[in-house]
Structure formats: structure tokens, C-alpha cells
Design an enzyme around this catalytic site. Sequence first.
Site, mmCIF file in Angstrom:
data_model
loop_
_atom_site.group_PDB
_atom_site.id
_atom_site.type_symbol
_atom_site.label_atom_id
_atom_site.label_comp_id
_atom_site.label_asym_id
_atom_site.label_seq_id
_atom_site.Cartn_x
_atom_site.Cartn_y
_atom_site.Cartn_z
ATOM 1 N N SER A 188 0.813 -1.235 -0.114
ATOM 2 C CA SER A 188 0.182 -0.078 0.008
ATOM 3 C C SER A 188 0.900 1.163 -0.076
ATOM 4 O O SER A 188 0.267 2.398 -0.338
ATOM 5 C CB SER A 188 -0.931 0.018 1.150
ATOM 6 O OG SER A 188 -0.171 -0.155 2.501
ATOM 7 N N ASP A 233 5.446 -7.128 2.322
ATOM 8 C CA ASP A 233 4.619 -7.524 1.535
ATOM 9 C C ASP A 233 5.531 -7.722 0.139
ATOM 10 O O ASP A 233 6.746 -7.366 0.046
ATOM 11 C CB ASP A 233 3.626 -6.372 0.878
ATOM 12 C CG ASP A 233 2.333 -6.798 1.464
ATOM 13 O OD1 ASP A 233 2.047 -7.819 2.066
ATOM 14 O OD2 ASP A 233 1.463 -5.583 1.370
ATOM 15 N N LYS A 253 4.562 -11.601 3.310
ATOM 16 C CA LYS A 253 2.916 -11.732 3.064
ATOM 17 C C LYS A 253 2.811 -11.769 1.581
ATOM 18 O O LYS A 253 3.433 -10.973 0.701
ATOM 19 C CB LYS A 253 2.223 -10.381 3.683
ATOM 20 C CG LYS A 253 0.841 -10.632 3.379
ATOM 21 C CD LYS A 253 0.012 -9.651 4.098
ATOM 22 C CE LYS A 253 0.093 -8.264 3.630
ATOM 23 N NZ LYS A 253 -0.958 -8.321 2.320
ATOM 24 N N GLU A 267 -0.569 -12.523 -1.700
ATOM 25 C CA GLU A 267 -1.819 -12.427 -1.723
ATOM 26 C C GLU A 267 -2.409 -13.765 -2.479
ATOM 27 O O GLU A 267 -1.627 -14.287 -3.382
ATOM 28 C CB GLU A 267 -2.324 -11.191 -2.775
ATOM 29 C CG GLU A 267 -2.182 -9.784 -1.759
ATOM 30 C CD GLU A 267 -2.802 -8.758 -2.438
ATOM 31 O OE1 GLU A 267 -3.336 -8.990 -3.326
ATOM 32 O OE2 GLU A 267 -2.423 -7.766 -2.112
ATOM 33 N N GLU A 308 -9.250 -9.472 4.207
ATOM 34 C CA GLU A 308 -9.651 -8.140 3.895
ATOM 35 C C GLU A 308 -10.958 -7.947 3.066
ATOM 36 O O GLU A 308 -11.394 -8.555 2.238
ATOM 37 C CB GLU A 308 -8.765 -7.571 2.981
ATOM 38 C CG GLU A 308 -8.881 -5.932 2.762
ATOM 39 C CD GLU A 308 -7.528 -5.119 2.055
ATOM 40 O OE1 GLU A 308 -7.659 -4.055 1.861
ATOM 41 O OE2 GLU A 308 -6.655 -6.010 1.810
#
Length: 290
Positions: free
Chosen positions: A68, A106, A136, A138, A205
Amino acid sequence: MSTTFQIDTATSRATPTPAPMKRLTVPAIRRRKQDGVTENPVVMLTAYTARQAQLLDAHCDMLLVGDSLGQVIYGLPSSVPVTMEMMINHGAAVVRGSYHAAVLVDMPFGSYEQSPQQAFENAARLLKETGCAGVKLEGGEAMAETIAFLTARGIPVMGHIGLTPQAVNLLGGYNARGRSEAEAAKIVADARALDAAGAFAIVVEGVVEPIAIEATRACSCPVIGIGGSAQCDGQVLVAEDMLGLFERVPRFVKRYADMAGLVSQAAEAYAREVRERSFPGIEQTYQPKA
């Protein structure tokens, strides 16, 4: 315990000094959940800079160097353009600025999806060049093989399911997930798959609350909510959103401060004093010695 500070006379900036403490570890976070129950919820916030890490460290169990930062720091339209170099530079800064929280970084879009081997190469680079505790990534069931591959080779992995920002082009936006029966079932199946693959924790999320709760109960590892439910095993927010630095934030954000207002007021006062020639004053200038 928390970080203590001293003044670095070379830079006149606060620099962290190690206090007698042991940084939280991935196994310690994993053990928070016992027999499906997390009595002490996991607290996580994003951090992108050393100074931000210093301020947040004492209050968090984990600091997430999220991709982000693409939007928050660089003004990019999404997290898709974020590079490994960006994540490494900011990850290393956050590790330097913290002593208590476990730091997770991330993996940016395109750095792990091709194969488990590609993921290992880039995850190993993140650990080596930042000093972080884990990574991390996704994705749901499709990433289970990769998570198992990394975990078996000594790289702790946090999963991320539900609304996955790196897939914004496929999803068509940032809308809440899990409203249809099929999508809800997939989210829970994704959570189970990542848990079975060895993820030490999973971020859920932007998922409708009953599905976030079901996913939490389905996993033996902690499930961290962001736009999920207070019944998750922990929570994460983007620190700048929580601090009120942006006018527009997702529905699931609670603003705990109005930092944007404070910054604007301070800049307004500074500009006024410069134009009035009242700054700098005697206290901010160097005078001849008598």
C-alpha cells in the site's frame, strides 16, 4: 516493553536505542491462537519509514511494510506498480526503526506468482536485505503450493485473502467480497487451504462479517481482519488511514486522530510567520558571541 530514545547529536534526530527486550517472533504470534481461541488479539499496523516504526513499535505485535506504500507514499494509482526495490528499501528502514514488533514485508505483484521457485528467490532476498521476520503474499488456494514451498525452506509466510488489492484489475475495484454464496464458500476454502499449507497467519480483507468469522473459526492459525470482524484473531489498518492523514478512506477504517488537520494548521502558522518576518526569531538564529 518499548523502544527508548536518545538524541543523536550529529543529526539532532531521535534514534532508537535497544531496550532490554526480545523482539516478537513468528512462532510467538502463531501461538497466540490455541485450540481455536486467541485470548490476546494480534495488533498490526502498516509502517513504511524508520520514524513511523519508532512511534508505532511499542504498541504493535506486528508491523507490516505493505505494498500500500505505492498509494500512500508514492501516489501511485494502485499497488500493482510497486517494485521489489521499493519494498526492500522501506522494509529495511522499518526493521531499523523497531525493536519490539515482528516486521512483515509484502511481496509485490509479479514477484511470486510465476512459480514457487520465483517466490523463494524473491522472498529470500527480502529477508536477507531487510532483516524482516517474514513475508506476506496475496491469493487463495492457488498460492497454497507456494506457501508450503516457502515454509518448508524456512521462510515464514502470512497469507492474504478476500479483497486482494494486487488483483484490482481482475476484481474490477475494491468492493467487499463474499456477498454471493459461491464467493463466500471460496473465501473460507481459501483460508483453510493457506492454513493447511503452513501460513503462520492470514489477513482477511474486505469480507462480509459472517464470512470473516467463519474463516477465522476454520483456521488453526491467527486470522487478521481488515474490514472483517472484531471476532477475528487480530486487526490491521494502514496507519495513515487510522491517523486521519487522508480525506477519503475505506468504510472499514476508524480515524483515531486528525493528523491532516494538525499538519495543515502547522503549515498555515509557519507560512504566516514567514510572511510576517516573525520567524525565525532570536531562539532560532545564531547570534555573535559577546
